[in-house]
Scaffold this active site. Structure first.
Site, PDB file in Angstrom:
ATOM      1  N   GLU A 119       0.851  -1.193   0.000  1.00  0.00           N
ATOM      2  CA  GLU A 119       0.000   0.000   0.000  1.00  0.00           C
ATOM      3  C   GLU A 119       0.883   1.237   0.000  1.00  0.00           C
ATOM      4  O   GLU A 119       2.086   1.143   0.273  1.00  0.00           O
ATOM      5  CB  GLU A 119      -0.903   0.007   1.231  1.00  0.00           C
ATOM      6  CG  GLU A 119      -1.850  -1.171   1.301  1.00  0.00           C
ATOM      7  CD  GLU A 119      -2.704  -1.178   2.566  1.00  0.00           C
ATOM      8  OE1 GLU A 119      -3.459  -2.142   2.751  1.00  0.00           O
ATOM      9  OE2 GLU A 119      -2.585  -0.221   3.371  1.00  0.00           O
ATOM     10  N   PRO A 120       0.324   2.413  -0.281  1.00  0.00           N
ATOM     11  CA  PRO A 120       1.141   3.632  -0.273  1.00  0.00           C
ATOM     12  C   PRO A 120       1.852   3.855   1.055  1.00  0.00           C
ATOM     13  O   PRO A 120       2.983   4.350   1.080  1.00  0.00           O
ATOM     14  CB  PRO A 120       0.116   4.741  -0.552  1.00  0.00           C
ATOM     15  CG  PRO A 120      -0.970   4.075  -1.318  1.00  0.00           C
ATOM     16  CD  PRO A 120      -1.050   2.686  -0.752  1.00  0.00           C
ATOM     17  N   ALA A 122       2.235   1.275   3.451  1.00  0.00           N
ATOM     18  CA  ALA A 122       2.588  -0.013   4.063  1.00  0.00           C
ATOM     19  C   ALA A 122       3.196  -0.913   3.000  1.00  0.00           C
ATOM     20  O   ALA A 122       2.542  -1.805   2.467  1.00  0.00           O
ATOM     21  CB  ALA A 122       1.361  -0.680   4.689  1.00  0.00           C
ATOM     22  N   GLY A 123       4.456  -0.638   2.676  1.00  0.00           N
ATOM     23  CA  GLY A 123       5.142  -1.480   1.709  1.00  0.00           C
ATOM     24  C   GLY A 123       5.890  -2.582   2.418  1.00  0.00           C
ATOM     25  O   GLY A 123       5.408  -3.698   2.597  1.00  0.00           O
ATOM     26  N   ILE A 178       1.319  -2.875  -7.279  1.00  0.00           N
ATOM     27  CA  ILE A 178       0.853  -4.254  -7.445  1.00  0.00           C
ATOM     28  C   ILE A 178       1.152  -4.725  -8.862  1.00  0.00           C
ATOM     29  O   ILE A 178       0.614  -4.190  -9.838  1.00  0.00           O
ATOM     30  CB  ILE A 178      -0.662  -4.355  -7.163  1.00  0.00           C
ATOM     31  CG1 ILE A 178      -0.996  -3.777  -5.778  1.00  0.00           C
ATOM     32  CG2 ILE A 178      -1.112  -5.806  -7.279  1.00  0.00           C
ATOM     33  CD1 ILE A 178      -0.234  -4.388  -4.634  1.00  0.00           C
ATOM     34  N   HIS A 357      31.597  -2.828 -20.728  1.00  0.00           N
ATOM     35  CA  HIS A 357      31.149  -2.694 -22.126  1.00  0.00           C
ATOM     36  C   HIS A 357      31.253  -1.262 -22.628  1.00  0.00           C
ATOM     37  O   HIS A 357      31.362  -1.039 -23.839  1.00  0.00           O
ATOM     38  CB  HIS A 357      29.703  -3.171 -22.271  1.00  0.00           C
ATOM     39  CG  HIS A 357      29.550  -4.639 -22.450  1.00  0.00           C
ATOM     40  ND1 HIS A 357      29.703  -5.536 -21.409  1.00  0.00           N
ATOM     41  CD2 HIS A 357      29.230  -5.378 -23.545  1.00  0.00           C
ATOM     42  CE1 HIS A 357      29.481  -6.758 -21.853  1.00  0.00           C
ATOM     43  NE2 HIS A 357      29.202  -6.704 -23.140  1.00  0.00           N
ATOM     44  N   GLY A 358      31.152  -0.303 -21.730  1.00  0.00           N
ATOM     45  CA  GLY A 358      31.186   1.087 -22.153  1.00  0.00           C
ATOM     46  C   GLY A 358      29.842   1.572 -22.661  1.00  0.00           C
ATOM     47  O   GLY A 358      28.794   0.984 -22.374  1.00  0.00           O
ATOM     48  N   GLU A 382       8.915  -7.572  -2.688  1.00  0.00           N
ATOM     49  CA  GLU A 382       8.862  -8.741  -1.805  1.00  0.00           C
ATOM     50  C   GLU A 382       9.788  -8.588  -0.594  1.00  0.00           C
ATOM     51  O   GLU A 382      10.366  -9.555  -0.093  1.00  0.00           O
ATOM     52  CB  GLU A 382       9.168 -10.037  -2.574  1.00  0.00           C
ATOM     53  CG  GLU A 382       8.098 -10.367  -3.610  1.00  0.00           C
ATOM     54  CD  GLU A 382       8.276 -11.716  -4.252  1.00  0.00           C
ATOM     55  OE1 GLU A 382       8.670 -12.655  -3.541  1.00  0.00           O
ATOM     56  OE2 GLU A 382       8.024 -11.827  -5.463  1.00  0.00           O
ATOM     57  N   SER A 385      15.926  -4.885   0.641  1.00  0.00           N
ATOM     58  CA  SER A 385      17.146  -5.471   1.213  1.00  0.00           C
ATOM     59  C   SER A 385      17.258  -5.183   2.704  1.00  0.00           C
ATOM     60  O   SER A 385      17.703  -6.036   3.488  1.00  0.00           O
ATOM     61  CB  SER A 385      18.381  -4.932   0.480  1.00  0.00           C
ATOM     62  OG  SER A 385      18.411  -5.399  -0.850  1.00  0.00           O
TER      63      SER A 385
END
Length: 404
Positions: A119-120, A122-123, A178, A357-358, A382, A385
C-alpha cells in the site's frame, strides 16, 4: 541431494528451458507492450506446461525455472513468477470451490493472477496495512451504495450463491505497486479485519477483478512489466472469499513470500549470469591498448569478482530452496539471506558489466541496457534489502533465545 549440486536431468532441463525461452518466449515478449500484461506470453507459458509446475513442483524446481527463463527472457520469467505469486495462496489456502474455479485457468494461462499486499503507506511494513475490511450487517443488500444497480450486485458465483451469507465485509482503501494490476483477472488481497491488532488482524481475500467498487490505474515504472494501483470503494466480499482463516492472513502472505523470496534470488542469478556471459564474450573480443580487454589485469580481476559473487549467490539460493522443500525450521532466515545476497549481487554484476562494455551497453535495445532496468526492482519488492537484513537478525536472536 546437496543444495549446491544439480543432477544431469536437472541440468538438461535448464538447458531446454533456456532454448524454449529464446526460441518461443522471447519473440512473444518482444511483441508485448511495456507496462501491460502480455496475455499471449502467459498463454504460451501455460501451453509449455510451465505454469502447471508452479503448483506441482517444489522450491528448487521453481528456482530452476526462474533462473533459466531469466537468462534468456526476463519478461517470460516475470510473467511466470507473477502467476505463481498471485495464485499460490489459492493453491495453498483456497477452498475447493476457489481452487476449482481459478487454478485450472491460471495453469492454462487464460486467467492472470496478482498478489495485492503493498500500500502507499505499508510497503515493507506489511503489518501496518490500512486497507479496511468493514463487517457488514447480516442480510445487507449488495446494492446499498447509492447508484449501484441490482445487476451489479453479484458479479460472480460466490456472491450470488450466498446473498445472505453469515459473514460479509466491504473493502475500502488502496493498494499500490501491485504487479499485473490493474489488468489481472483476480487478486489475492490482504485487508485489515481487526483494527489495532497488527499482523494478527489481517485477512486474505480472493477478489475477482469484476467486483463492484474495484478500479485500478497503471503506473509508469522503470521495469517493463505491468504495475499499478487498486482502489477499493466498499468492494463486497464474503466468507466464501477468505483464503485461510479470518485474521490469519499474515501467515498466508509470509508463507507465500518464504517460497518466492529464494526464487526472486534465482531470477537475479539468471540475470547476473547473462550479464557475466556477455562480459566474457566482449572482453575476449574487444581490442584495447595493444591486446584484448581480458588481458588487462584490472579487467580480469573484475570478471573474477563477478563470477565469484554470482556463484556464491546461486549456492545460497538453492540452499534456501532445498531448506524450504525439506520443511527446515530456518526457512525465513534462509529465504531472506538468499534474496538479499542474490539481488545485491545481480545489481553489482550487471553494473560492472555495463562499465566494462562502455557506452554501447547503454544503447536502447542492448541486452545490458535491458538488464540494467530489470535488475533494480528485485532489491525492493517482496521485502527490500533492509527488510531482509532485519528478518535475518530477528531469526538469529530468536534462535539464540530459544536455545537458552
Amino acid at each position: 541431494m546437496p543444495a549446491f549440486s544439480l543432477d544431469p536431468p536437472q541440468t538438461a532441463w535448464c538447458a531446454e528451458l533456456r532454448t524454449l525461452a529464446a526460441e518461443r518466449l522471447r519473440p512473444l515478449a518482444e511483441k508485448g507492450e511495456p507496462g501491460h500484461v502480455n496475455r499471449p506470453l502467459v498463454a504460451e507459458l501455460g501451453q509449455l506446461g510451465l505454469l502447471k509446475r508452479l503448483f506441482t513442483s517444489g522450491a528448487v524446481d521453481l528456482c530452476l525455472m526462474r533462473e533459466s527463463l531469466a537468462y534468456a527472457c526476463t519478461e517470460a520469467e516475470t510473467a511466470l513468477a507473477l502467476q505463481g505469486l498471485g495464485a499460490h495462496p489459492v493453491h495453498a489456502h483456497g477452498t475447493p470451490v476457489q481452487r476449482e474455479r481459478w487454478l485450472p485457468r491460471v495453469v492454462e494461462g487464460s486467467a492472470v493472477a496478482a498478489f495485492a499486499l503493498s500500500e502507499p503507506g505499508a510497503g515493507s511494513d506489511a503489518a501496518a496495512l490500512g486497507l479496511r475490511a468493514q463487517r457488514a450487517e447480516r442480510g445487507e443488500r449488495e446494492a446499498s451504495r447509492p447508484g449501484e444497480s441490482e445487476s451489479a450486485q453479484a458479479p460472480d458465483a460466490s456472491l450470488a450463491a450466498h446473498p445472505d451469507g453469515p459473514t460479509r465485509w466491504r473493502l475500502t482503501g488502496e493498494k499500490c505497486w501491485i504487479s499485473n494490476a490493474p489488468e489481472a483477472d483476480f487478486y489475492t488481497v490482504f485487508a485489515r479485519t481487526t483494527p489495532g491488532a497488527g499482523a494478527r488482524g489481517v485477512t486474505a481475500f480472493l477478489v475477482p477483478s469484476d467486483r463492484p467498487g474495484l478500479t485500478g490505474t497503471g503506473l509508469d515504472m522503470l521495469s517493463p512489466h505491468p504495475i499499478g494501483s487498486l482502489d477499493f470503494d466498499a468492494v463486497p466480499v464474503t466468507a466464501d472469499d477468505v483464503l485461510g482463516e479470518p485474521d490469519r492472513g499474515f501467515r498466508v502472505a509470509m508463507g507465500t513470500l518464504n517460497l518466492f523470496r529464494p526464487s526472486v534470488g534465482a531470477f537475479a542469478v539468471g540475470m547476473a549470469q547473462a550479464a557475466l556471459d556477455a562480459t566474457l564474450t566482449h572482453t575476449a573480443q574487444r581490442d584495447a591498448f595493444g591486446g584484448k580487454l581480458k588481458d588487462l589485469q584490472t579487467v580480469a580481476h573484475q570478471v573474477a569478482e563477478m563470477v565469484l559473487r554470482t556463484e556464491a549467490a546461486r549456492l545460497m539460493v538453492y540452499a534456501a530452496a532445498t531448506a524450504y522443500d525439506e520443511d527446515a525450521p530456518d526457512v525465513p532466515k534462509r529465504a531472506a539471506m538468499a534474496k538479499l545476497l542474490a539481488t545485491e549481487t545481480a545489481q553489482y554484476v550487471v553494473d560492472t558489466a555495463v562499465q566494462l562494455h562502455g557506452a554501447r551497453a547503454l544503447r536502447r535495445g542492448h541486452l545490458l541496457e535491458h538488464l540494467y532496468r530489470e535488475v533494480r526492482a528485485p532489491r525492493v519488492y517482496e521485502g527490500a534489502s533492509e527488510v531482509q537484513r532485519g528478518i535475518i537478525a530477528k531469526e538469529l536472536y530468536a534462535t539464540m533465545e530459544a536455545g537458552r
